[in-house]
Design a protein around this motif. Structure first.
Motif, short mmCIF file in Angstrom:
data_model
loop_
_atom_site.label_atom_id
_atom_site.label_comp_id
_atom_site.label_asym_id
_atom_site.label_seq_id
_atom_site.Cartn_x
_atom_site.Cartn_y
_atom_site.Cartn_z
N GLN A 236 42.96 36.93 38.06
CA GLN A 236 42.45 38.12 38.73
C GLN A 236 41.44 37.79 39.81
O GLN A 236 40.44 37.11 39.55
CB GLN A 236 41.80 39.07 37.72
N HIS A 238 38.84 39.66 41.87
CA HIS A 238 38.12 40.93 41.93
C HIS A 238 38.05 41.37 43.38
O HIS A 238 37.77 40.57 44.27
CB HIS A 238 36.71 40.74 41.35
N LEU A 252 29.57 38.64 42.62
CA LEU A 252 30.22 39.89 42.24
C LEU A 252 29.45 41.13 42.72
O LEU A 252 28.23 41.19 42.64
CB LEU A 252 30.36 39.95 40.72
N GLU A 255 32.26 46.93 40.05
CA GLU A 255 33.16 48.07 40.24
C GLU A 255 32.43 49.38 40.00
O GLU A 255 32.88 50.45 40.40
CB GLU A 255 34.34 47.93 39.29
N ARG A 311 42.47 46.53 39.86
CA ARG A 311 41.87 45.53 40.74
C ARG A 311 42.87 44.76 41.57
O ARG A 311 42.59 44.39 42.72
CB ARG A 311 41.02 44.57 39.89
N HIS A 377 37.82 35.75 39.91
CA HIS A 377 36.98 36.45 38.96
C HIS A 377 37.31 36.23 37.49
O HIS A 377 36.43 35.96 36.69
CB HIS A 377 37.04 37.95 39.26
N TYR A 378 38.59 36.34 37.10
CA TYR A 378 38.88 36.42 35.66
C TYR A 378 40.26 35.85 35.34
O TYR A 378 41.23 36.13 36.04
CB TYR A 378 38.81 37.88 35.20
N GLY A 414 38.94 46.78 34.51
CA GLY A 414 37.51 46.60 34.43
C GLY A 414 36.93 47.21 33.16
O GLY A 414 37.35 48.29 32.74
#
Length: 600
Positions: A236, A238, A252, A255, A311, A377-378, A414
């Motif tokens: 992911q 973001h 970051l 959100e 996202r 991000h993830y 999120g």
């Protein structure tokens, strides 16, 4: 080096990683009456969980009484493009409310409704406002609460330790080998069960929201031990990270800015997300700017603004605007909340964002828009685990949190990350403890294996090459950013594989000087072996999935392909080589399938 020189400890359950998942696992394992050891790569309280800002997703129904675990389950599955382990998504949605209320009982301080209930905010992909939050510092409050509760239980914590290898007794895991970062002293942990809670892999990319710890250690440890990985291609990005100044690019931007009314605009001032509403979401998304504004003032419509699409959709839209020449001066887009909310509201609801932009970028977000763009991000995928127990394919080895795959499928919504830590951290601690209690006696560890691991870790001090580990890491990050980033294609990914192999050939040329105590060059050199393998796993999985779905987008296969809609990409090691395969997703029972057919 004789075995007696190793610092050695024994525990029934050993947990590697002291973020939200690791702490929650430690608390649960301790409650089962077993001896628990908790290893932290950094100082306790500094885990990457503190960087999670927006909230904890849980269907408490405090803002919308119509919310339920069934709606949360449906949102999670749809957001994950149906690649999720549906059983994990079910457990997650059902148990998240209890885990949040449990956190509250342990002392977590949440923002409140007028009636004194836990306040919940809107986030992308969620039909209802369901993120329990503490301003924009939710991860920090969650970690503080778990840490204090864990320390009160008398859990043994080993700070600033890095694990380089898992130990095995036959087929099962029986501990870990590593070193103290402060002294370089090697350390051995003997254990009946091991839980990996090591977080993500974001430091593979040049621009990332992740902290320095996120180099993929847990993924590598599991892979070497014989576990499988799943969905590694679905990383992911973001949509909103800082893009200016360069020193903080990737940091970051929660959100929660959009959840509290912020809007995305291009250099022409257009709310461009209206161009990118997918067919799937059109039935429940505001169709124009005026309607989107009404959505904010009359939430009973229960309709989404396009700024709060999942996202992956928003990140690709921003990427497209920048490529079309409609980006902001520094290569992003504008995120505006100044014209949407009063200054006191912004400072109260988004205190971290206010100070972050004021101090790092010289921007007052109560008066002017922010510049934002996608940032790594993830890890949606990770180690493949059993949904109920979090057990891997290797006896005695468990995994929870970002390092474990399955829950999020092709794209994480999120807020689901923090509830994931709580739900599956608890399950991991419970089942690892039960497994440990079923065994008699501490497993054995061969001294020759420990000596081999020690020699392996010291190789960077013995090389005669001139490779600088920090420059080497930066080169790998540049490669991943350019060739395996937000939009991918086969020619570039094959180039990335070729470069990774070249980097692997150069590893023996890395040279580290000085001693072992607090030596960042040594730490980075050891991380590089891990990062190269994990980068290969991501790239090979991305080559295998010949379509665009969720966090995985390919320029040469721009559409979703039904042939890939019901399969996961599985990665494992065979004879030392990384190999991939496609495996069908376990069929969902009819009652859950019916939920996904419902509109809304």
């Amino acid at each position: 080096m004789p075995p007696e020189q190793y610092e050695t400890y024994e525990h029934d359950v050993l947990i590697i990683g002291a973020g939200g998942a690791g702490l929650r696992a430690a608390i649960e394992a301790k409650a089962q009456g077993v001896s628990v050891g908790l290893i932290s790569k950094s100082l306790l309280g500094k885990a990457h969980t503190v960087m999670a800002e927006g909230g904890i997703a849980a269907a408490l129904g405090n803002v919308y009484s119509d919310d339920s675990w069934r709606v949360h389950f449906r949102d999670t599955m749809r957001g994950g493009k149906m690649l999720n382990n549906w059983r994990m998504a079910q457990f997650h949605a059902q148990e998240a409310p209890d885990r949040v209320l449990e956190l509250e009982r342990w002392g977590a301080v949440f923002d409140r409704t007028k009636d004194g209930l836990i306040l919940q905010r809107d986030f992308g992909g969620h039909r209802y406002a369901r993120l329990a939050h503490v301003g924009d510092r939710t991860g920090l409050e969650m970690l503080r609460t778990l840490q204090q509760h864990a320390v009160a239980q008398g859990i043994e914590v080993y700070m600033e330790c890095t694990v380089t290898r898992l130990l095995k007794d036959g087929d099962r895991v029986c501990g870990a080998f590593g070193y103290r970062r402060s002294t370089g002293q090697f350390i051995v942990f003997r254990a009946k069960a091991v839980i990996l809670a090591t977080g993500g892999i974001g430091k593979l990319w040049k621009f990332t929201s992740n902290s320095w710890e996120c180099t993929g250690n847990g993924v590598m440890l599991a892979l070497d031990a014989g576990a499988d990985l799943i969905d590694m291609e679905s990383y992911q990005f973001h949509p909103t990270g800082m893009v200016w100044p360069p020193s903080v690019r990737g940091t970051l931007v929660t959100e929660g800015v959009r959840g509290d009314g912020g809007t995305l605009r291009n250099s022409k001032g257009e709310r461009f997300m209206f161009r990118y509403i997918p067919e799937f979401f059109k039935a429940e998304t505001a169709d124009n700017e005026a309607e989107a504004d009404r959505w904010y003032t009359d939430k009973k419509q229960n309709r989404r603004t396009p700024d709060l699409l999942p996202r992956d959709e928003v990140a690709r839209a921003i990427n497209a605007e920048v490529k079309a020449g409609r980006g902001s001066p520094h290569g992003g887009v504008f995120l505006d909340i100044a014209s949407r909310r009063p200054a006191d509201y912004i400072v109260r609801r988004l205190p971290s964002m206010y100070h972050q932009f004021k101090e790092l970028a010289g921007v007052d977000i109560t008066k002017e828009p922010m510049e934002v763009g996608p940032t790594a991000h993830y890890m949606n995928g990770g180690i493949r685990v059993n949904a109920e127990t979090t057990a891997t394919a290797v006896p005695g080895l468990y995994a929870a949190g970002e390092v474990a795959g399955g829950l999020h499928g092709g794209n994480r919504l999120g807020g689901n990350a923090l509830s994931d830590l709580l739900v599956f951290g608890r399950r991991a601690g419970q089942h690892a403890a039960l497994y440990a209690k079923s065994l008699f006696g501490m497993p054995t560890v061969e001294a020759t294996r420990l000596d081999a691991f020690a020699r392996e870790a010291l190789i960077p001090f013995q090389g005669e090459g001139t490779e600088n580990p920090h420059a080497f890491q930066a080169e790998l990050q540049e490669t991943m950013q350019a060739l395996v980033g937000i939009i991918r294609k086969e020619t570039e990914m094959r180039e990335a594989i070729a470069r990774i192999e070249q980097y692997r050939q150069r590893l023996p040329q890395i040279r580290v000087d000085e001693g072992r105590a607090y030596n960042p060059g040594w730490h980075t050199a050891l991380d590089l072996r891990t990062m190269l393998t994990v980068a290969e796993c991501v790239t090979r999985a991305a080559l295998e999935r010949k379509e665009s779905r969720g966090g995985h987008a390919r320029d040469d296969y721009p559409s979703a392909d039904p042939r890939f809609g019901s399969v996961n990409v599985v990665v494992c090691k065979r004879d030392g080589a990384v190999v991939t395969s496609l495996e069908p997703i376990l069929e969902m029972p009819e009652d859950l399938r019916q939920l996904l057919r419902e509109k809304g």
